[in-house]
Scaffold this motif. Structure first.
Motif, PDB file in Angstrom:
ATOM      1  N   SER A 147       0.829  -1.211   0.000  1.00  0.00           N
ATOM      2  CA  SER A 147       0.000   0.000   0.000  1.00  0.00           C
ATOM      3  C   SER A 147       0.859   1.255   0.000  1.00  0.00           C
ATOM      4  N   ALA A 150       2.341   1.802  -3.496  1.00  0.00           N
ATOM      5  CA  ALA A 150       1.391   2.434  -4.411  1.00  0.00           C
ATOM      6  C   ALA A 150       1.297   3.928  -4.146  1.00  0.00           C
ATOM      7  N   ASP A 151       1.236   4.305  -2.872  1.00  0.00           N
ATOM      8  CA  ASP A 151       1.146   5.733  -2.530  1.00  0.00           C
ATOM      9  C   ASP A 151       2.400   6.474  -2.977  1.00  0.00           C
ATOM     10  N   VAL A 155       0.198   5.790  -7.731  1.00  0.00           N
ATOM     11  CA  VAL A 155      -0.755   4.976  -8.488  1.00  0.00           C
ATOM     12  C   VAL A 155      -1.700   4.301  -7.506  1.00  0.00           C
ATOM     13  N   GLY A 156      -2.867   3.897  -7.996  1.00  0.00           N
ATOM     14  CA  GLY A 156      -3.811   3.189  -7.162  1.00  0.00           C
ATOM     15  C   GLY A 156      -3.425   1.729  -7.005  1.00  0.00           C
ATOM     16  N   ALA A 157      -4.035   1.073  -6.046  1.00  0.00           N
ATOM     17  CA  ALA A 157      -3.725  -0.330  -5.780  1.00  0.00           C
ATOM     18  C   ALA A 157      -4.035  -1.207  -6.993  1.00  0.00           C
ATOM     19  N   ARG A 158      -5.151  -0.933  -7.672  1.00  0.00           N
ATOM     20  CA  ARG A 158      -5.501  -1.735  -8.843  1.00  0.00           C
ATOM     21  C   ARG A 158      -4.501  -1.526  -9.973  1.00  0.00           C
ATOM     22  N   THR A 159      -4.099  -0.288 -10.172  1.00  0.00           N
ATOM     23  CA  THR A 159      -3.117  -0.005 -11.225  1.00  0.00           C
ATOM     24  C   THR A 159      -1.793  -0.670 -10.910  1.00  0.00           C
ATOM     25  N   HIS A 161      -1.333  -3.374  -9.182  1.00  0.00           N
ATOM     26  CA  HIS A 161      -1.487  -4.816  -9.394  1.00  0.00           C
ATOM     27  C   HIS A 161      -1.468  -5.149 -10.886  1.00  0.00           C
TER      28      HIS A 161
END
Length: 227
Positions: A147, A150-151, A155-159, A161
């Motif tokens: 997490s 990503a921060d 980028v977001g968590a989905r991006t 992944h």
């Protein structure tokens, strides 16, 4: 006998291996993909989620191991399509293109030299690398949680992944486990006690380290290190 050395392609490693026995071998997950030569043929080794047990194929091998996240752009194949697989290059590329590269490697002074030249040529044709995979690796190597990674990368968590699947073949949590395993094994091979290794690499304790090593490699740490 296994030998490796740094390639002229940034982050890559060239290696050769001449099996001395007929028994199986064990290739540990490391987040990388390899372009392989064996018996005049080219293959691609996808990213492993568990140790890949070889069946003692005879004759010499050569390979280029690409830095995590870089091979898909060079080979034109998303890493997730090759996860836990060894695939002939002729199954991934148009036949004529695969034959040309195979002939080029076979005509080189030795297969390792030919593979390195092929990798350099592919990199030149692919253009500048995407910087995001290297930034993901750096953050996870530093022990940063997914997490927080990503921060930090914006980028977001989905991006994160989705981009990780394409670049590494699996999500960031699996990549983090694989990278931590490699850090732990490097310390242990240098003589660091397992309890200290566990503490230094972010495992809860030695028992946690042992479970993770067994799960990812199929062997407990002591047996793996003896091998």
């Amino acid at each position: 006998m296994y030998v490796e050395w740094g390639a002229r392609l940034v982050g890559a490693v060239v290696w050769t291996h001449s099996p001395t026995g007929g028994g199986p071998g064990r290739v540990l997950p490391d987040g990388c993909m390899d372009l392989l030569w064996h018996d005049g043929r080219l293959l691609v080794a996808g990213p492993d989620t568990r140790a890949h047990v070889t069946q003692g194929a005879q004759g010499p091998w050569a390979g280029v191991r690409f830095y995590p996240g870089t091979a898909p752009a060079l080979l034109g194949v998303p890493a997730a399509e090759l996860r836990d697989r060894r695939v002939a290059l002729t199954d991934l590329w148009p036949a004529a293109r695969a034959r040309r590269l195979t002939a080029r490697v076979n005509a080189a002074p030795d297969p390792a030299t030919g593979l390195e030249e092929a990798a350099l040529s592919q990199a030149a044709d692919s253009g500048p690398p995407d910087p995001l995979p290297a930034r993901i690796v750096a953050a996870l190597e530093a022990g940063r949680p997914v997490s927080a990674t990503a921060d930090a990368l914006g980028v977001g968590a989905r991006t994160l992944h989705r981009r990780s699947l394409a670049a590494f073949g699996y999500g960031p949590k699996t990549l983090a486990r694989v990278l931590r395993l490699q850090r732990a094994l490097a310390l242990a091979r240098d003589g660091t006690p397992l309890a200290e290794t566990a503490a230094l690499t972010g495992y809860a304790d030695q028992a946690h380290l042992t479970r993770e090593v067994r799960d990812l490699t199929g062997l407990p740490p002591g047996e793996l290190l003896r091998g």
